[in-house]
Write an enzyme that holds these catalytic residues in place. Structure first.
Site, short mmCIF file in Angstrom:
data_model
loop_
_atom_site.label_atom_id
_atom_site.label_comp_id
_atom_site.label_asym_id
_atom_site.label_seq_id
_atom_site.Cartn_x
_atom_site.Cartn_y
_atom_site.Cartn_z
N ARG A 1 1.89 3.30 0.97
CA ARG A 1 2.28 2.56 2.17
C ARG A 1 2.65 1.13 1.84
O ARG A 1 3.59 0.58 2.38
CB ARG A 1 1.11 2.56 3.18
N SER B 1 -5.25 7.48 9.02
CA SER B 1 -6.07 8.32 9.91
C SER B 1 -7.23 7.52 10.49
O SER B 1 -7.56 7.65 11.67
CB SER B 1 -6.63 9.52 9.14
#
Ligand code: PNS
Length: 168
Positions: free
Chosen positions: A92, A129
């Protein structure tokens, strides 16, 4: 035949995960999405291993060369048992890189498995998440961040947890 694994906890699977799985499915002949089911962390999970695998099976139904499996123990053992020679990981941001590089090098020292880093799409660079769960727990709208079916299950599970907490 080039086989790769996309490993993770997937508690729950996000649109960022789906993006990486989809791109891995275009790079490799076969992709196994491997759901970590190590018991040490199981109490901290929102969804059981079976639930996480069922969600992924549903989400990956459109990718004909992708299957879903659970794994316990070392990822390198799972790869060796299944003739998998590449681990695909999404990155990311640079903050992911330190830990991912360490794991890639450790895994390469255990067997000859290669790790392939895929830069995540910019629209998912903040997505995790853990954050999805935290935001949803406090009423934030995460419907654009996870697949629709996962959003329904997440909403139901958090409502169950809230009821349990109220009952003590
Ligand atoms: O989604 P996550 O929590 O970042 O996934 C981490 C996972 C499951 C990919 C990682 O913890 C893992 O590979 N676990 C298996 C145990 C193992 O092989 N550990 C040594 C890593 S160098």
């Amino acid at each position: 035949m080039r086989r790769a694994v996309c490993p993770g906890s997937f508690d729950p699977v996000t649109n960022g995960h789906v993006d990486i799985i989809s791109r891995a499915s275009r790079l490799f002949d076969e992709v196994v999405v491997a759901v970590g089911v190590n018991k040490s962390k199981s109490r901290a999970r929102l969804f059981s291993a079976e639930e996480r695998m069922a969600m992924l099976t549903d989400v990956c139904a459109d990718f004909p060369n992708v299957t879903v499996a659970g794994f316990e123990g070392l990822l390198t053992t799972f790869c060796a048992e299944r003739g998998i020679d590449a681990i695909v990981k999404g990155l990311r941001a640079v903050t992911d890189f330190d830990y991912e590089l360490q794991m890639a090098q450790m895994n390469a020292s255990l067997t000859e498995v290669e790790t392939v880093f895929v830069p995540c799409a910019p629209e998912y660079s903040f997505l995790a998440s853990s954050l999805v769960k935290e935001v949803a727990t406090f009423g934030g709208d995460v419907s654009a961040l996870v697949p629709p079916h996962v959003w329904t299950l997440l909403t139901e599970r958090l409502a169950e947890r809230a009821r349990e907490d109220q009952q003590g």
